[in-house]
Write a protein that holds these residues in place. Structure first.
Motif, PDB file in Angstrom:
ATOM      1  N   VAL A 130       0.840  -1.205   0.000  1.00 51.58           N
ATOM      2  CA  VAL A 130       0.000   0.000   0.000  1.00 51.58           C
ATOM      3  C   VAL A 130       0.876   1.256   0.000  1.00 51.58           C
ATOM      4  CG1 VAL A 130      -1.645   1.351   1.374  1.00 51.58           C
ATOM      5  CG2 VAL A 130      -2.000  -1.101   1.077  1.00 51.58           C
ATOM      6  N   VAL A 131       1.897   1.293   0.851  1.00 54.01           N
ATOM      7  CA  VAL A 131       2.788   2.461   0.910  1.00 54.01           C
ATOM      8  C   VAL A 131       3.518   2.633  -0.416  1.00 54.01           C
ATOM      9  CG1 VAL A 131       4.881   3.375   2.001  1.00 54.01           C
ATOM     10  CG2 VAL A 131       3.027   2.490   3.408  1.00 54.01           C
ATOM     11  N   PHE A 132       3.917   1.538  -1.039  1.00 48.10           N
ATOM     12  CA  PHE A 132       4.570   1.618  -2.352  1.00 48.10           C
ATOM     13  C   PHE A 132       3.664   2.314  -3.368  1.00 48.10           C
ATOM     14  CE2 PHE A 132       5.007  -0.267  -6.598  1.00 48.10           C
ATOM     15  CZ  PHE A 132       6.286   0.149  -6.921  1.00 48.10           C
ATOM     16  N   PHE A 133       2.408   1.881  -3.434  1.00 50.97           N
ATOM     17  CA  PHE A 133       1.494   2.484  -4.406  1.00 50.97           C
ATOM     18  C   PHE A 133       1.155   3.936  -4.055  1.00 50.97           C
ATOM     19  CE2 PHE A 133       0.620  -1.975  -5.629  1.00 50.97           C
ATOM     20  CZ  PHE A 133       0.939  -1.847  -6.975  1.00 50.97           C
ATOM     21  N   GLU A 150       2.472   9.682  -5.573  1.00 52.91           N
ATOM     22  CA  GLU A 150       3.018  10.990  -5.192  1.00 52.91           C
ATOM     23  C   GLU A 150       4.201  11.419  -6.056  1.00 52.91           C
ATOM     24  OE1 GLU A 150       1.568  13.007  -2.993  1.00 52.91           O
ATOM     25  OE2 GLU A 150       0.044  11.452  -2.823  1.00 52.91           O
ATOM     26  N   ILE A 151       4.841  10.501  -6.742  1.00 52.88           N
ATOM     27  CA  ILE A 151       6.031  10.833  -7.527  1.00 52.88           C
ATOM     28  C   ILE A 151       5.748  11.914  -8.571  1.00 52.88           C
ATOM     29  CG2 ILE A 151       7.629   9.886  -9.265  1.00 52.88           C
ATOM     30  CD1 ILE A 151       7.823   7.394  -7.473  1.00 52.88           C
ATOM     31  N   VAL A 190       5.350   9.408   3.624  1.00 54.33           N
ATOM     32  CA  VAL A 190       4.102   8.760   3.220  1.00 54.33           C
ATOM     33  C   VAL A 190       3.768   7.614   4.185  1.00 54.33           C
ATOM     34  CG1 VAL A 190       3.008   7.355   1.415  1.00 54.33           C
ATOM     35  CG2 VAL A 190       4.219   9.440   0.804  1.00 54.33           C
ATOM     36  N   ALA A 191       4.771   6.818   4.556  1.00 52.92           N
ATOM     37  CA  ALA A 191       4.525   5.693   5.460  1.00 52.92           C
ATOM     38  C   ALA A 191       4.056   6.175   6.827  1.00 52.92           C
ATOM     39  CB  ALA A 191       5.798   4.854   5.600  1.00 52.92           C
ATOM     40  N   LEU A 192       4.709   7.197   7.377  1.00 51.89           N
ATOM     41  CA  LEU A 192       4.298   7.706   8.694  1.00 51.89           C
ATOM     42  C   LEU A 192       2.920   8.352   8.644  1.00 51.89           C
ATOM     43  CD1 LEU A 192       7.646   9.120  10.094  1.00 51.89           C
ATOM     44  CD2 LEU A 192       6.422   7.085  10.832  1.00 51.89           C
ATOM     45  N   LEU A 193       2.633   9.060   7.578  1.00 53.29           N
ATOM     46  CA  LEU A 193       1.306   9.658   7.427  1.00 53.29           C
ATOM     47  C   LEU A 193       0.232   8.573   7.319  1.00 53.29           C
ATOM     48  CD1 LEU A 193      -0.008  12.451   7.178  1.00 53.29           C
ATOM     49  CD2 LEU A 193       0.189  12.215   4.710  1.00 53.29           C
TER      50      LEU A 193
END
Length: 160
Positions: free
Chosen positions: A37-40, A45-46, A71-74
């Motif tokens: 999920v974090v990857f996508f 966002e890129i 992104v992961a922490l959010l």
């Protein structure tokens, strides 16, 4: 009255045997799902960071260095700190993060939980997850440090 007896009421609600059935396997599965999920989310966002880089004459491209942790922490703050107290991977695995003191897990607990997880695994190697084989309620170091425990959501909601 010694300290052990004073803590017993907190642990009583975690005495149901089904609360921790398969939690280790489910945590691993949830971890894999959450990283997907974090990857996508990062892939989405890129282009935004790229456009921001052009708009700021290149300064925005510095965000690429912190994009994944941000992104992961959010994501973790939003999901673990939310009403379900679980990331999407944890929800799919039927587990949630709860505090021993009975208070709801807030966003800061989720962020610190994740930061301690990453720090422990970076410093002490991923073999640190073996501690769950020897601790009460299958807890890891960051769970012990924060007073949290991962339980089966369906079982936990049944016993309240």
């Amino acid at each position: 009255m010694d300290d052990t007896n004073a803590l017993e009421p907190m642990f009583e609600r975690f005495s149901h045997p089904g609360l921790f059935a398969g939690v280790r396997r489910r945590r691993i599965g949830a971890f894999i799902i959450d990283y997907i999920v974090v990857f996508f989310l990062c892939v989405a966002e890129i282009p935004l960071v790229g456009i921001l880089g052009f708009a700021t004459f290149g300064a925005g491209w510095l965000l690429y260095f912190i994009l994944v942790p941000f992104v992961a922490l959010l994501y973790i703050a939003w999901t673990v700190g939310g009403p379900k107290q679980a990331t999407w991977g944890m929800q799919m695995a039927d587990i949630c993060l709860v505090r021993y003191d009975g208070q709801p897990t807030d966003w800061m607990t989720g962020v610190v939980h994740a930061a301690l997880f990453w720090a422990a695994h970076t410093i002490l190697t991923p073999a640190i997850v073996l501690i769950a084989l020897f601790t009460r309620h299958k807890r890891l170091l960051h769970d012990l440090a924060l007073g949290t425990v991962v339980v089966r959501k369906s079982q936990f909601s049944e016993i309240g």
